[in-house]
Design a protein around this motif. Structure first.
Motif, PDB file in Angstrom:
ATOM      1  N   SER A   1      -5.975   4.151   6.174  1.00 56.20           N
ATOM      2  CA  SER A   1      -4.807   4.874   5.679  1.00 56.20           C
ATOM      3  C   SER A   1      -3.591   3.976   5.489  1.00 56.20           C
ATOM      4  O   SER A   1      -2.655   4.333   4.779  1.00 56.20           O
ATOM      5  CB  SER A   1      -4.447   6.022   6.630  1.00 56.20           C
ATOM      6  N   GLY A   2      -3.581   2.790   6.109  1.00 57.96           N
ATOM      7  CA  GLY A   2      -2.479   1.850   5.934  1.00 57.96           C
ATOM      8  C   GLY A   2      -1.238   2.227   6.734  1.00 57.96           C
ATOM      9  O   GLY A   2      -0.340   2.894   6.224  1.00 57.96           O
ATOM     10  N   VAL A   3      -1.190   1.802   8.002  1.00 59.21           N
ATOM     11  CA  VAL A   3      -0.046   2.120   8.864  1.00 59.21           C
ATOM     12  C   VAL A   3       1.195   1.381   8.382  1.00 59.21           C
ATOM     13  O   VAL A   3       1.164   0.172   8.145  1.00 59.21           O
ATOM     14  CB  VAL A   3      -0.358   1.744  10.325  1.00 59.21           C
ATOM     15  N   LYS A   4       2.283   2.105   8.228  1.00 61.75           N
ATOM     16  CA  LYS A   4       3.530   1.509   7.748  1.00 61.75           C
ATOM     17  C   LYS A   4       4.242   0.735   8.851  1.00 61.75           C
ATOM     18  O   LYS A   4       4.074   1.022  10.046  1.00 61.75           O
ATOM     19  CB  LYS A   4       4.464   2.594   7.211  1.00 61.75           C
ATOM     20  N   ARG A   5       5.038  -0.236   8.442  1.00 62.98           N
ATOM     21  CA  ARG A   5       5.854  -0.990   9.386  1.00 62.98           C
ATOM     22  C   ARG A   5       6.833  -0.029  10.073  1.00 62.98           C
ATOM     23  O   ARG A   5       7.386   0.864   9.452  1.00 62.98           O
ATOM     24  CB  ARG A   5       6.618  -2.082   8.651  1.00 62.98           C
TER      25      ARG A   5
END
Length: 283
Positions: free
Chosen positions: A120-124
């Motif tokens: 899912s691509g964890v955000k900074r």
């Protein structure tokens, strides 16, 4: 009569592992203790979905077939309820009056949470991951209906053995153990392993839900006075299983059988005293 779990509270079921009946280091599923806060939800696999949302680049929604098709792993681990042994405390404290049987060990099979978070691509800026169960209920000091929810630090959620478990001892989860999917967090008290999982939310702030800040916390004295601490990793602990309390032993050699666990760490050694703690021998 076949061995069965020892009922502490009937509805919702809260029952203990009969430790004296366990003959192996793996606890049979039918004897594995049950800790439920709310009634077991009825879940239809055909319509069940697991959502991943929040601070992610690509929100996900997976079916049962999609989740179980992902590469899985097996983890052997012990889990204990944070209230295990509560009935022995003096003075008595509120909560489920557990004896010593809210502890068990099993093989857990599931997909590492990390796989979904990476997909899912964890955000900074993300700091925690919230897990929401399908079970709903209320507490005396929280009469409004609520889902059972707990969060983990992002680093713990990303560990390879933190699982979205769907099998226990090789079989699909029983409804009381979280069917179809539960979180399983090795080394942490059972409250962290949210059952009947339906939603995962990546957060950019600490979660302040009821079971995170009101319940399952403890007070400790620190440099700045009394501090509230989240119940997380299990403490070092042990239990003698046999001989059981009140047993009459014969003259001569008697075997002592017990268990020990150390949360996220391995047990380095076990010592036993037969004279009230004056002398200790390594087992």
């Amino acid at each position: 009569m076949p061995e069965q779990r020892r009922i502490v509270i009937a509805v919702p079921e809260n029952s203990e592992t009969p430790l004296e009946a366990v003959q192996s280091w793996v606890t049979p599923t039918k004897l594995f203790f049950v800790r439920n806060h709310f009634p077991v939800p009825a879940i239809d696999l055909a319509t069940w979905r697991l959502k991943v949302e929040g601070c992610v680049e690509r929100p996900l929604e997976l079916t049962w077939e999609e989740l179980t098709a992902l590469p899985a792993r097996n983890v052997f681990a012990t889990v204990e309820c944070a209230g295990n042994g509560r009935s022995f405390l003096k003075p008595r404290v509120p909560g489920v009056p557990w004896g010593a049987g809210a502890i068990a060990h099993a093989e857990w099979t599931g997909v590492p949470v990390r796989r979904l978070l990476e997909k899912s691509g964890v955000k900074r800026g993300a700091v925690e991951v919230l897990f929401e169960g399908a079970d709903v209920g209320s507490e005396l000091d929280h009469p409004e209906p609520m889902h059972f929810e707990r969060s983990l630090p992002l680093a713990k959620a990303m560990e390879g053995d933190t699982l979205l478990a769907f099998r226990m001892n090789g079989e699909l989860l029983d409804p009381v153990h979280g069917f179809p999917v539960r979180l399983f967090v090795p080394g942490w008290y059972g409250v962290a392993s949210v059952k009947w999982l339906r939603r995962i939310e990546v957060l950019d702030r600490p979660f302040a839900g009821y079971f995170q800040t009101v319940k399952y916390t403890r007070q400790r004295r620190g440099r700045k006075g009394t501090e509230t601490e989240l119940v997380g990793p299990m403490a070092v602990k042990s239990e003698i299983l046999r001989p059981s309390a009140g047993a009459v032993l014969g003259v001569g050699t008697n075997r002592i059988l017990g268990i020990a666990w150390a949360g996220e760490e391995a047990v380095a050694a076990v010592e036993v005293s037969t004279d009230g703690g004056q002398n200790w021998n390594t087992s």
